[in-house]
Design an enzyme around this catalytic site. Structure first.
Site, mmCIF file in Angstrom:
data_model
loop_
_atom_site.group_PDB
_atom_site.id
_atom_site.type_symbol
_atom_site.label_atom_id
_atom_site.label_comp_id
_atom_site.label_asym_id
_atom_site.label_seq_id
_atom_site.Cartn_x
_atom_site.Cartn_y
_atom_site.Cartn_z
ATOM 1 N N GLU A 185 0.894 -1.165 0.000
ATOM 2 C CA GLU A 185 0.000 0.000 0.000
ATOM 3 C C GLU A 185 0.926 1.206 0.000
ATOM 4 O O GLU A 185 1.590 1.473 0.995
ATOM 5 C CB GLU A 185 -0.889 0.020 1.255
ATOM 6 C CG GLU A 185 -1.605 -1.292 1.580
ATOM 7 C CD GLU A 185 -2.761 -1.614 0.652
ATOM 8 O OE1 GLU A 185 -3.048 -0.795 -0.242
ATOM 9 O OE2 GLU A 185 -3.366 -2.687 0.802
ATOM 10 N N CYS A 230 -1.589 9.514 2.964
ATOM 11 C CA CYS A 230 -1.402 8.992 1.602
ATOM 12 C C CYS A 230 -2.535 9.494 0.729
ATOM 13 O O CYS A 230 -2.398 9.610 -0.482
ATOM 14 C CB CYS A 230 -1.363 7.479 1.624
ATOM 15 S SG CYS A 230 -2.727 6.766 2.532
HETATM 16 P P1 NDP Z 1 8.582 4.791 4.589
HETATM 17 O O1 NDP Z 1 8.497 4.107 3.282
HETATM 18 O O2 NDP Z 1 9.721 5.682 4.838
HETATM 19 O O3 NDP Z 1 8.603 3.713 5.781
HETATM 20 C C1 NDP Z 1 7.576 2.778 5.953
HETATM 21 C C2 NDP Z 1 8.059 1.626 6.815
HETATM 22 O O4 NDP Z 1 9.067 0.889 6.105
HETATM 23 C C3 NDP Z 1 8.721 2.073 8.119
HETATM 24 O O5 NDP Z 1 8.387 1.150 9.132
HETATM 25 C C4 NDP Z 1 10.201 1.973 7.779
HETATM 26 O O6 NDP Z 1 11.016 1.833 8.913
HETATM 27 C C5 NDP Z 1 10.198 0.719 6.933
HETATM 28 N N1 NDP Z 1 11.366 0.532 6.083
HETATM 29 C C6 NDP Z 1 12.185 1.461 5.560
HETATM 30 N N2 NDP Z 1 13.153 0.871 4.812
HETATM 31 C C7 NDP Z 1 12.926 -0.463 4.868
HETATM 32 C C8 NDP Z 1 13.576 -1.605 4.315
HETATM 33 N N3 NDP Z 1 14.644 -1.498 3.532
HETATM 34 N N4 NDP Z 1 13.081 -2.826 4.586
HETATM 35 C C9 NDP Z 1 11.990 -2.972 5.366
HETATM 36 N N5 NDP Z 1 11.337 -1.927 5.930
HETATM 37 C C10 NDP Z 1 11.793 -0.691 5.673
HETATM 38 O O7 NDP Z 1 7.189 5.554 4.774
HETATM 39 P P2 NDP Z 1 6.732 6.584 5.885
HETATM 40 O O8 NDP Z 1 6.745 5.933 7.230
HETATM 41 O O9 NDP Z 1 7.437 7.873 5.701
HETATM 42 O O10 NDP Z 1 5.188 6.748 5.491
HETATM 43 C C11 NDP Z 1 4.761 7.633 4.508
HETATM 44 C C12 NDP Z 1 4.480 6.938 3.202
HETATM 45 O O11 NDP Z 1 3.505 5.909 3.380
HETATM 46 C C13 NDP Z 1 3.887 7.883 2.170
HETATM 47 O O12 NDP Z 1 4.466 7.616 0.922
HETATM 48 C C14 NDP Z 1 2.412 7.506 2.173
HETATM 49 O O13 NDP Z 1 1.740 7.835 0.979
HETATM 50 C C15 NDP Z 1 2.478 6.029 2.405
HETATM 51 N N6 NDP Z 1 1.221 5.521 2.929
HETATM 52 C C16 NDP Z 1 0.406 4.754 2.134
HETATM 53 C C17 NDP Z 1 -0.835 4.338 2.577
HETATM 54 C C18 NDP Z 1 -1.738 3.522 1.741
HETATM 55 O O14 NDP Z 1 -2.693 2.960 2.284
HETATM 56 N N7 NDP Z 1 -1.528 3.396 0.445
HETATM 57 C C19 NDP Z 1 -1.313 4.724 3.900
HETATM 58 C C20 NDP Z 1 -0.368 5.503 4.670
HETATM 59 C C21 NDP Z 1 0.847 5.888 4.194
HETATM 60 P P3 NDP Z 1 11.825 3.110 9.507
HETATM 61 O O15 NDP Z 1 10.811 4.089 9.948
HETATM 62 O O16 NDP Z 1 12.582 2.503 10.603
HETATM 63 O O17 NDP Z 1 12.664 3.621 8.367
#
Ligand code: NDP
Length: 525
Positions: free
Chosen positions: A289, A323
């Site tokens: 997502e 998002c």
């Molecule tokens: P990120 O992509 O930065 O991070 C999301 C999660 O992935 C965090 O827990 C992060 O951990 C983890 N992560 C980062 N790198 C890795 C990796 N290499 N392997 C595994 N896990 C990893 O997103 P944000 O938290 O900044 O959230 C915002 C984004 O989410 C926006 O793009 C938004 O549009 C999207 N979103 C989409 C939704 C939907 O339903 N389509 C709903 C809500 C948000 P860590 O924080 O430790 O880096």
């Protein structure tokens, strides 16, 4: 809540009963008296502490240390997955009715802790109080929706036809069965709903799980993990680990003993996960997502007041860090000036500040890097277009300790500017005039994303909008939010194109089966 006529959703949150405020304030004071404690991970039902820790600071005031969390390692990732693997036979073989009842208990516990989790979320994410409480209420509803689907579909056990065998009788059953160990990785912005929703579905389906929250929001998810633990799930059925995505998260993704993953987050990280997860021994389910660049189209026949209210709510709710945020507004020429005047007027009335305060609509953005992005994007946009309002950060007095940005509307940015297509994930919206509805639709669809979209116009135009827009969640003539405010059971949530991988929306009819594979059982008597 004593007022049983009030159901909290994102679309109803604008006029809550007074009691909701009183309770929030009481619990907030208790939460504030309990800051700075250390919290463990939970692996195999036990508290787990790592050698390295990290502090969780509030974006409202970065001096405020909310808690100390574990910097989990690759070895913790391996142990959490092994615990989930060990628990799988017991959990998956349990009667589905028993699983539903345990998972529903977790939803009830979340309800009971709504105000506590909501108060923590306001401090940890910077959500205003209603948005924070809404996120918690949504979590319980998402979990219950999966329970309801399991019951409605009677465990996904279906008798098929009997093939016409001569001299034998065939009994054919189709049954959906869990995959095994499911990984849930959630983003910072809806830390409860986007951890609890997928976890609830995976668990009801019979999978065991490992959940990893965003580094900015471990506390909310820890509280959620406690609700699952306290509901009485057997040890190892859910496991909660904290630590950086780049190390711990990557170790979880790279572990071949994971059978499926739900990742909610940014497009770039999600695509990296998609590619890395594909390196396993065979294709495993990958529910992604991802981001959005959500347009609102306004025709000359629109109701200006509805459109203005809906756009402002969706552009600036949670500081534009949804998002589903409305980040592009395409207005048919005859209504352009009138609508924008009203949009700017309403935007200027939004109160930015400490999100736990009742009158505040916009809190801070999540962290230093988002704050820096705001500075960089507004610098870029100041060269390319005209600020109708905003464009600045707030640094005076109390604002100085947090990441506060003004709601920003930018006009006259050329349509080939990269920020028309890039998800900024901040309180910045670009607006443009269009000569026709077809032109608006073309611009709306000319992005990699297809999450949500809004439309304001005549009833005759609405069908045209639904037919042509490329988005998984669409709203027409809705003042409660042009592009935001979905609720499980009402507006299942998911995206097309670069916004999502499954084509099926969470909190809807087709979601739960994503967590199971089909088995046909043929018996010849
Ligand atoms: P990120 O992509 O930065 O991070 C999301 C999660 O992935 C965090 O827990 C992060 O951990 C983890 N992560 C980062 N790198 C890795 C990796 N290499 N392997 C595994 N896990 C990893 O997103 P944000 O938290 O900044 O959230 C915002 C984004 O989410 C926006 O793009 C938004 O549009 C999207 N979103 C989409 C939704 C939907 O339903 N389509 C709903 C809500 C948000 P860590 O924080 O430790 O880096």
């Amino acid at each position: 809540m004593a007022d049983t006529t009030f159901k909290l959703t994102y679309a109803t949150m604008f006029n809550p009963p007074e009691e909701l405020h009183t309770r929030f304030e009481k619990v907030l004071a208790e939460v504030k008296g309990n800051l700075g404690r250390e919290h463990g991970m939970i692996i195999n039902g036990e508290e787990r502490f790592a050698e390295e820790k990290f502090e969780d600071h509030s974006p409202v005031n970065t001096d405020m240390v909310l808690g100390v969390f574990q910097k989990g390692t690759a070895s913790d990732a391996g142990e959490a997955i092994a615990a989930a693997r060990k628990a799988f036979p017991l959990w998956s073989n349990m009667k589905w009715q028993d699983r539903v009842s345990l998972v529903r208990k977790a939803a009830d516990l979340i309800d009971q802790r709504t105000f506590e989790i909501g108060a923590v979320m306001a401090l940890e994410v910077g959500k205003n109080r209603m948005e924070a409480l809404g996120d918690v209420a949504e979590t319980a509803d998402l979990i219950r929706y999966s329970c309801y689907q399991m019951e409605k579909n009677e465990g996904y056990y279906v008798e098929m036809g009997s093939d016409p065998l001569v001299g034998y009788t065939a009994k054919n059953i189709s049954v959906l069965r869990p995959y095994g160990v499911w990984l849930v990785i959630s983003p910072f912005n809806f830390p409860a709903a986007l951890t609890g929703g997928p976890s609830g579905a995976a668990l009801v389906a019979g999978n065991t799980i490992v959940m990893k929250p965003a580094t900015d929001t471990p506390w909310v998810v820890r509280l959620l993990a406690e609700c699952f633990r306290d509901a009485g799930l057997p040890d190892g059925v859910f496991n909660f680990v904290t630590g950086p995505g780049s190390t711990l998260g990557q170790a979880l993704i790279d572990n071949p003993d994971v059978d499926g993953v739900t990742f909610t987050g940014s497009f770039d990280v999600g695509m990296g996960i998609f590619r890395d997860f594909a390196k396993g021994p065979y294709v495993r389910p990958t529910i992604l997502e991802l981001g959005g660049k959500n347009p609102t189209i306004v025709s000359q026949h629109a109701d200006v007041e509805r459109a203005a209210i809906g756009i402002v709510r969706s552009a600036f709710g949670l500081q534009g860090q949804k998002c589903s945020a409305c980040s592009r507004v395409l207005i048919e020429e005859p209504l352009y000036d009138t609508l924008l005047d009203r949009v700017v007027e309403l935007t200027n009335k939004l109160v930015v500040g400490d999100p736990t305060d009742r009158e505040v609509y916009m809190g801070p953005v999540i962290n230093k890097s988002s704050y820096q992005d705001f500075l960089d994007f507004t610098e870029d946009l100041s060269q390319a277009g005209t600020f109708l309002t905003g464009g600045k950060t707030l640094t005076e007095g109390d604002y100085g300790k947090g990441y506060f940005c003004m709601p920003t509307i930018v006009a006259d940015v050329p349509l080939d500017h990269r920020l028309w297509k890039h998800e900024m994930f901040l309180p910045i919206t670009t607006v443009t005039k269009v000569g026709s509805m077809d032109e608006a639709m073309q611009i709306a669809n000319e992005v990699n994303y297809g999450l949500t979209a809004g439309f304001y116009g005549s009833p005759q135009e609405v069908d045209w909008f639904y037919k042509n827009i490329q988005a998984g969640v669409t709203y027409a003539n809705r003042p409660h939010g042009a592009t935001t405010g979905a609720w499980p059971g009402f507006q299942p949530f998911g995206g097309w194109k670069g916004s999502g991988s499954s084509g099926k929306n969470a909190g809807g009819h087709y979601y739960l089966p994503l967590y199971m594979h089909e088995q046909i059982q043929t018996l010849i008597a």
